[in-house]
Write a protein that holds these residues in place. Structure first.
Motif, mmCIF file in Angstrom:
data_model
loop_
_atom_site.group_PDB
_atom_site.id
_atom_site.type_symbol
_atom_site.label_atom_id
_atom_site.label_comp_id
_atom_site.label_asym_id
_atom_site.label_seq_id
_atom_site.Cartn_x
_atom_site.Cartn_y
_atom_site.Cartn_z
ATOM 1 N N ILE A 158 0.849 -1.184 0.000
ATOM 2 C CA ILE A 158 0.000 0.000 0.000
ATOM 3 C C ILE A 158 0.891 1.243 0.000
ATOM 4 C CG2 ILE A 158 -1.841 -1.206 1.243
ATOM 5 C CD1 ILE A 158 -1.038 0.327 3.752
ATOM 6 N N PRO A 159 0.469 2.309 -0.675
ATOM 7 C CA PRO A 159 1.287 3.524 -0.719
ATOM 8 C C PRO A 159 1.262 4.281 0.605
ATOM 9 C CG PRO A 159 -0.783 3.874 -1.869
ATOM 10 C CD PRO A 159 -0.754 2.425 -1.494
ATOM 11 N N ILE A 160 2.432 4.737 1.015
ATOM 12 C CA ILE A 160 2.577 5.595 2.192
ATOM 13 C C ILE A 160 3.142 6.922 1.717
ATOM 14 C CG2 ILE A 160 3.509 5.833 4.498
ATOM 15 C CD1 ILE A 160 1.741 3.374 4.170
ATOM 16 N N ILE A 161 2.394 7.994 1.927
ATOM 17 C CA ILE A 161 2.780 9.313 1.432
ATOM 18 C C ILE A 161 3.021 10.262 2.596
ATOM 19 C CG2 ILE A 161 1.968 11.335 0.146
ATOM 20 C CD1 ILE A 161 0.449 9.400 -1.670
ATOM 21 N N VAL A 162 4.166 10.911 2.593
ATOM 22 C CA VAL A 162 4.500 11.933 3.582
ATOM 23 C C VAL A 162 4.581 13.266 2.853
ATOM 24 C CG1 VAL A 162 6.206 12.765 5.243
ATOM 25 C CG2 VAL A 162 5.763 10.311 5.037
ATOM 26 N N ARG A 163 3.792 14.237 3.298
ATOM 27 C CA ARG A 163 3.811 15.562 2.686
ATOM 28 C C ARG A 163 4.515 16.542 3.602
ATOM 29 N NH1 ARG A 163 -2.421 15.244 0.449
ATOM 30 N NH2 ARG A 163 -1.932 14.023 -1.424
ATOM 31 N N SER A 164 5.399 17.322 2.998
ATOM 32 C CA SER A 164 6.195 18.279 3.761
ATOM 33 C C SER A 164 6.036 19.675 3.171
ATOM 34 C CB SER A 164 7.675 17.863 3.729
ATOM 35 O OG SER A 164 8.489 18.834 4.365
ATOM 36 N N GLY A 165 5.769 20.641 4.044
ATOM 37 C CA GLY A 165 5.688 22.020 3.595
ATOM 38 C C GLY A 165 4.508 22.281 2.685
ATOM 39 N N ASN A 166 4.737 23.120 1.669
ATOM 40 C CA ASN A 166 3.690 23.543 0.757
ATOM 41 C C ASN A 166 3.568 22.551 -0.397
ATOM 42 O OD1 ASN A 166 1.682 25.195 -0.324
ATOM 43 N ND2 ASN A 166 3.152 26.416 -1.494
ATOM 44 N N VAL A 167 2.460 21.823 -0.423
ATOM 45 C CA VAL A 167 2.234 20.821 -1.466
ATOM 46 C C VAL A 167 0.997 21.225 -2.267
ATOM 47 C CG1 VAL A 167 1.783 18.393 -1.981
ATOM 48 C CG2 VAL A 167 3.266 19.006 -0.054
ATOM 49 N N ILE A 168 1.168 21.375 -3.575
ATOM 50 C CA ILE A 168 0.085 21.802 -4.455
ATOM 51 C C ILE A 168 0.016 20.859 -5.648
ATOM 52 C CG2 ILE A 168 -0.800 23.663 -5.922
ATOM 53 C CD1 ILE A 168 0.680 25.649 -4.175
ATOM 54 N N SER A 169 -1.194 20.496 -6.036
ATOM 55 C CA SER A 169 -1.367 19.663 -7.224
ATOM 56 C C SER A 169 -2.675 20.009 -7.919
ATOM 57 C CB SER A 169 -1.349 18.176 -6.858
ATOM 58 O OG SER A 169 -2.409 17.874 -5.969
ATOM 59 N N THR A 170 -2.653 19.981 -9.229
ATOM 60 C CA THR A 170 -3.856 20.185 -10.041
ATOM 61 C C THR A 170 -3.858 19.143 -11.150
ATOM 62 O OG1 THR A 170 -2.737 21.779 -11.482
ATOM 63 C CG2 THR A 170 -3.933 22.657 -9.566
ATOM 64 N N ALA A 171 -5.029 18.986 -11.787
ATOM 65 C CA ALA A 171 -5.128 18.000 -12.864
ATOM 66 C C ALA A 171 -6.068 18.502 -13.941
ATOM 67 C CB ALA A 171 -5.607 16.666 -12.319
ATOM 68 N N THR A 172 -5.818 18.060 -15.170
ATOM 69 C CA THR A 172 -6.712 18.304 -16.302
ATOM 70 C C THR A 172 -6.868 16.995 -17.065
ATOM 71 O OG1 THR A 172 -4.862 18.995 -17.712
ATOM 72 C CG2 THR A 172 -6.054 20.733 -16.520
ATOM 73 N N LEU A 173 -7.917 16.924 -17.875
ATOM 74 C CA LEU A 173 -8.167 15.761 -18.729
ATOM 75 C C LEU A 173 -8.043 16.177 -20.184
ATOM 76 C CD1 LEU A 173 -11.342 14.318 -16.923
ATOM 77 C CD2 LEU A 173 -8.932 13.809 -16.456
ATOM 78 N N SER A 174 -7.366 15.376 -20.978
ATOM 79 C CA SER A 174 -7.161 15.723 -22.390
ATOM 80 C C SER A 174 -7.171 14.468 -23.252
ATOM 81 C CB SER A 174 -5.835 16.469 -22.568
ATOM 82 O OG SER A 174 -4.746 15.618 -22.252
#
Length: 271
Positions: A158-174
């Motif tokens: 299983i994935p284990i994700i650690v986020r540090s500080g400023n985390v930004i994500s966006t997505a588009t479909l094409s």
């Protein structure tokens, strides 16, 4: 670590509203862990729903996501996708569970002041251990009597994700394209990710006609695009509503945030 005895029906019922991952007789919940902000610890539940006592070893493995959604084992992190394992502690590292028995496993993050802003990912691997007979033991002299028994080794990661500080994500479909001519109707498209964080959600395809209520014709849940890739190619079968004839109208693809079902990205294609 204290163990808890589960009745199988109660076990499955209690997990009905929680994300679980199962293979063979091993159940792990949750199926995905994110450690961010003040959240420094996670407790996972591991359960053996089989009829025999089983031992599972627990370790970290490193995997690269490919654009088709498959994974490749790696030893060196990709650029912009550092490993989380150096900052994580897991205990215990091995559990032995009787039939219908479960146990808690604790995962804790040890942050460093030198961690750059962004997302760190590793995979927690639960591997079933078996007792094997050493080669040459219990083998009769006659070649004709020799038999081979293949014993599957079950594992879950299983994935284990650690986020540090400023985390930004966006997505588009094409690149939406449809294939309605073959017996298997499908839509293909690309999820494009930007930023220093991954995106994760559910995909839903709706068939829309004028003056009619939208009809869901396809769906895929739990779709991630991790930080080592900027795009993921998707194909969704459009046979969710077998009695519906898709002709004129619009197909709308929605990428929805997993928990809130708020749209991350949407796109349409005319038929």
């Amino acid at each position: 670590m204290k163990k808890v005895i589960f009745v199988l029906l109660c076990l499955l019922g209690s997990f009905s509203s929680i994300s679980i991952y199962a293979q063979g007789d091993l159940y792990v919940t949750p199926s995905r862990v994110i450690l961010e902000g003040r959240n420094q610890k996670a407790i996972l539940s591991v359960a053996n729903t089989g009829k025999e006592t089983a031992t599972y070893s627990i370790s970290f493995v490193e995997r690269r996501m490919n654009e088709d959604g498959s994974f490749t084992s790696i030893e060196i992190p990709d650029s912009g996708a550092p490993f989380a394992a150096p900052y994580l502690r897991i205990y215990p590292r091995q559990v032995t569970l009787g039939p219908n028995e479960g146990q808690s496993v604790v995962l804790q993050v040890r942050r460093s002041t030198t961690m750059a802003d962004g997302e760190y990912r590793s995979h927690l691997y639960f591997r079933s251990e078996k007792d094997y007979v050493a080669l040459g033991e219990d083998v009769k002299d006659s070649i004709a009597s020799v038999s081979v028994k293949l014993i599957p080794i079950f594992g879950i990661s299983i994935p284990i994700i650690v986020r540090s500080g400023n985390v930004i994500s966006t997505a588009t479909l094409s690149n939406l394209a449809i294939n309605l001519k073959n017996q298997k109707k499908e839509i293909t498209f690309t999820i494009n990710r930007e930023g220093n964080g991954s995106v994760y959600g559910d995909l839903k395809v709706e068939y829309i006609q004028p003056n009619k209520k939208p009809v869901e014709v396809g769906a895929v849940n739990g779709v991630a695009v991790y930080t080592n890739i900027n795009k993921r190619k998707m194909t969704i079968d459009l046979s969710a509503n077998l009695g519906l004839k898709i002709s004129k109208g619009v197909l709308k693809v929605s990428y929805l945030e997993r928990d809130t079902q708020i749209p991350i990205a949407e796109a349409e294609i005319s038929l």
